[in-house]
Scaffold this active site. Sequence first.
Site, mmCIF file in Angstrom:
data_model
loop_
_atom_site.group_PDB
_atom_site.id
_atom_site.type_symbol
_atom_site.label_atom_id
_atom_site.label_comp_id
_atom_site.label_asym_id
_atom_site.label_seq_id
_atom_site.Cartn_x
_atom_site.Cartn_y
_atom_site.Cartn_z
ATOM 1 N N HIS A 121 -17.237 36.423 -31.702
ATOM 2 C CA HIS A 121 -17.331 36.964 -33.071
ATOM 3 C C HIS A 121 -18.289 38.141 -33.103
ATOM 4 C CE1 HIS A 121 -15.165 33.483 -34.420
ATOM 5 N NE2 HIS A 121 -16.027 32.725 -33.779
ATOM 6 N N LYS A 173 -34.881 36.500 -25.694
ATOM 7 C CA LYS A 173 -35.960 36.188 -24.739
ATOM 8 C C LYS A 173 -35.396 35.881 -23.350
ATOM 9 C CE LYS A 173 -37.801 31.950 -25.275
ATOM 10 N NZ LYS A 173 -37.665 31.080 -24.122
ATOM 11 N N ASN A 188 -26.961 31.293 -20.911
ATOM 12 C CA ASN A 188 -27.388 32.039 -22.100
ATOM 13 C C ASN A 188 -27.103 33.537 -21.953
ATOM 14 O OD1 ASN A 188 -28.188 29.905 -23.616
ATOM 15 N ND2 ASN A 188 -30.361 30.389 -23.642
ATOM 16 N N LEU A 199 -28.613 22.883 -26.538
ATOM 17 C CA LEU A 199 -28.346 22.740 -27.976
ATOM 18 C C LEU A 199 -28.577 24.056 -28.718
ATOM 19 C CD1 LEU A 199 -31.371 22.427 -29.467
ATOM 20 C CD2 LEU A 199 -31.155 20.142 -28.544
ATOM 21 N N ARG A 200 -27.801 24.223 -29.777
ATOM 22 C CA ARG A 200 -27.919 25.414 -30.632
ATOM 23 C C ARG A 200 -28.605 25.045 -31.936
ATOM 24 N NH1 ARG A 200 -21.710 26.246 -31.107
ATOM 25 N NH2 ARG A 200 -21.986 24.007 -30.858
ATOM 26 N N ASP A 211 -47.455 15.573 -29.269
ATOM 27 C CA ASP A 211 -47.778 16.994 -29.420
ATOM 28 C C ASP A 211 -49.280 17.108 -29.695
ATOM 29 O OD1 ASP A 211 -45.684 19.512 -30.429
ATOM 30 O OD2 ASP A 211 -47.850 19.782 -30.614
ATOM 31 N N CYS A 262 -33.769 32.407 -28.390
ATOM 32 C CA CYS A 262 -33.302 32.171 -27.019
ATOM 33 C C CYS A 262 -32.652 33.387 -26.373
ATOM 34 C CB CYS A 262 -32.327 31.003 -27.014
ATOM 35 S SG CYS A 262 -33.063 29.532 -27.740
ATOM 36 N N LYS A 309 -28.835 33.294 -37.981
ATOM 37 C CA LYS A 309 -27.459 32.792 -38.072
ATOM 38 C C LYS A 309 -27.455 31.723 -39.164
ATOM 39 C CE LYS A 309 -27.450 29.009 -34.843
ATOM 40 N NZ LYS A 309 -26.739 28.419 -33.739
HETATM 41 C C1 UGA Z 1 -28.392 29.467 -27.868
HETATM 42 C C2 UGA Z 1 -27.281 28.827 -27.003
HETATM 43 O O1 UGA Z 1 -26.023 28.933 -27.673
HETATM 44 C C3 UGA Z 1 -27.587 27.350 -26.733
HETATM 45 O O2 UGA Z 1 -26.608 26.799 -25.867
HETATM 46 C C4 UGA Z 1 -28.968 27.255 -26.062
HETATM 47 O O3 UGA Z 1 -29.347 25.909 -25.847
HETATM 48 C C5 UGA Z 1 -30.006 27.910 -26.964
HETATM 49 O O4 UGA Z 1 -29.641 29.288 -27.197
HETATM 50 C C6 UGA Z 1 -31.343 27.819 -26.272
HETATM 51 O O5 UGA Z 1 -31.482 28.414 -25.193
HETATM 52 O O6 UGA Z 1 -32.207 27.039 -26.705
HETATM 53 P P1 UGA Z 1 -29.007 29.499 -30.505
HETATM 54 O O7 UGA Z 1 -29.871 30.674 -30.163
HETATM 55 O O8 UGA Z 1 -29.571 28.388 -31.290
HETATM 56 O O9 UGA Z 1 -28.401 28.829 -29.131
HETATM 57 O O10 UGA Z 1 -27.748 30.028 -31.332
HETATM 58 P P2 UGA Z 1 -26.291 30.590 -31.003
HETATM 59 O O11 UGA Z 1 -25.318 29.853 -31.843
HETATM 60 O O12 UGA Z 1 -26.020 30.636 -29.576
HETATM 61 O O13 UGA Z 1 -26.390 32.085 -31.574
HETATM 62 C C7 UGA Z 1 -27.248 33.064 -30.996
HETATM 63 C C8 UGA Z 1 -27.012 34.414 -31.641
HETATM 64 O O14 UGA Z 1 -25.730 34.919 -31.277
HETATM 65 C C9 UGA Z 1 -27.019 34.408 -33.166
HETATM 66 O O15 UGA Z 1 -27.694 35.562 -33.620
HETATM 67 C C10 UGA Z 1 -25.552 34.454 -33.557
HETATM 68 O O16 UGA Z 1 -25.324 35.019 -34.815
HETATM 69 C C11 UGA Z 1 -25.007 35.325 -32.434
HETATM 70 N N1 UGA Z 1 -23.559 35.126 -32.194
HETATM 71 C C12 UGA Z 1 -23.089 33.944 -31.713
HETATM 72 C C13 UGA Z 1 -22.671 36.182 -32.431
HETATM 73 O O17 UGA Z 1 -23.081 37.278 -32.861
HETATM 74 N N2 UGA Z 1 -21.350 35.996 -32.174
HETATM 75 C C14 UGA Z 1 -20.857 34.825 -31.689
HETATM 76 O O18 UGA Z 1 -19.631 34.746 -31.468
HETATM 77 C C15 UGA Z 1 -21.746 33.778 -31.461
#
Ligand code: UGA
Length: 437
Positions: free
Chosen positions: A255, A267, A212, A154-155, A31, A264, A325
């Site tokens: 949920h 955007k 996504n 990945l999340r 980096d 993610c 989250k």
């Molecule tokens: C998300 C995707 O899930 C990943 O697969 C992806 O790699 C990542 O974006 C990325 O593009 O880098 P992330 O943003 O880390 O991952 O988190 P998520 O668990 O997907 O949650 C995203 C948002 O959705 C949070 O605000 C969460 O609270 C909300 N959410 C998620 C809900 O409101 N309800 C649900 O059932 C699930």
Amino acid sequence: MKNIAVIGTGYVGLVSGAGISDFGHNVVCTDIDENKIKRLQSGEIPIYEPGLQELVSRNVQASRLSFSSNVNKSIKEADVLFIAVGTPEGENGASDLSAVLEVARAIGNNLNSYKVICTKSTVPIGTGSKISDIINKSSINSIEFDYVSNPEFLREGSAVKDFLWPDRVIIGASSSRAFDIMKNVYRPLYINETPVIETTIETAELIKYASNAFLSVKISYMNEIANMCDEIGADVHVVSKAMGIDGRISPKFLHPGPGFGGSCFPKDTKALVSMAEELGTNLKVVESAIEANRLQKERMVEKLYTLLKNDVKDKTIAILGLAFKAQTDDVRESPSVNMISALKNDGAIIKAFDPAANDNMKKIFEDLDTNTSWEETVKDSDCVIIMTEWNEFRGIDLSKLKELVKDPNLLDCRNILKIDDLEKLGFNYDNVGRKKR
Ligand code: UGA
């Protein structure tokens, strides 16, 4: 075993680098941010991510993982290069690719042998050919290389698990030589029978956005169904459970909550819509999911105001959860930001607590009164709001909570508290699609 350089040590780069070293390869995470590299070299992990410290330490100790701020040297010594730098939101919702293209120039300038150049950053469709053009133009010796799109799924909060045990690996490449090298990088997963999708570069690039955006649509849909439940007096948890049993729907990402946030979904949905516009095609479903998400964040504020009969001025509001989250310290696009802004504007006194994200939220609201426990936060408050689904909030003893607060008003934006208990204890409460009538 391959020599691998991962360029960019943010979320995706650091987790991927550590994960690939765990697969048995020699990895250098590099980096231009010297300070970040120094911290990593001294064993410090700059992000909050469960399990990452152990994964990094294990592989550093085994001499498979190292950190360097010498990007040029790292490029020269690697067989496979992963581009994992940030692609923030640019103008009109499109991605800002300046960091990715800068890395492409550095790769071109330092190309000294055949290499596979692989992008993990989420980049718009067509970026692969832009990167290849730049490398071709800046490479002085016309050395051969192959380009691969290998998006990451990945999340935050479960990134280590998601990387080491993914649902699928996507490899978009232009030559069978590159496919073979990439399959070798992911050999442990391949042996494990993780589905590996071999496809073209453009298809791989689109898979990431399409996935996504689909999940974002799913969440917005469920949020709107929850809002209907509010009006009907139906229980959205029973609705989503019943829907999820249908294998075609699946129970995941059903949920309802205060709206999706993070770095993610907000955007990537905008970027996909912007790409569709450029292509002259429609993505009305995703456009609506973005708008529904904006309204959902507003709706949480409206719910609070209704609960307090629009009387928030000089009221003490306890906010439990600031991260977008649970299991992360990330507050980007977090619904808590909207809630805090509205309350600040209307003269409420805010007390806040997040097990991991207090410091990051203070970068946005410098004077935010942050606390170190839920008990301290809710003491003498006029209303409590649950904004993030941390386990320690799920376990809150509601009788104790009631004793601590001044007034038992409660808004549960994550539906994690037991409704029967709230009713029994006489709370004036609301949630997202589960209120008893
Ligand atoms: C998300 C995707 O899930 C990943 O697969 C992806 O790699 C990542 O974006 C990325 O593009 O880098 P992330 O943003 O880390 O991952 O988190 P998520 O668990 O997907 O949650 C995203 C948002 O959705 C949070 O605000 C969460 O609270 C909300 N959410 C998620 C809900 O409101 N309800 C649900 O059932 C699930």
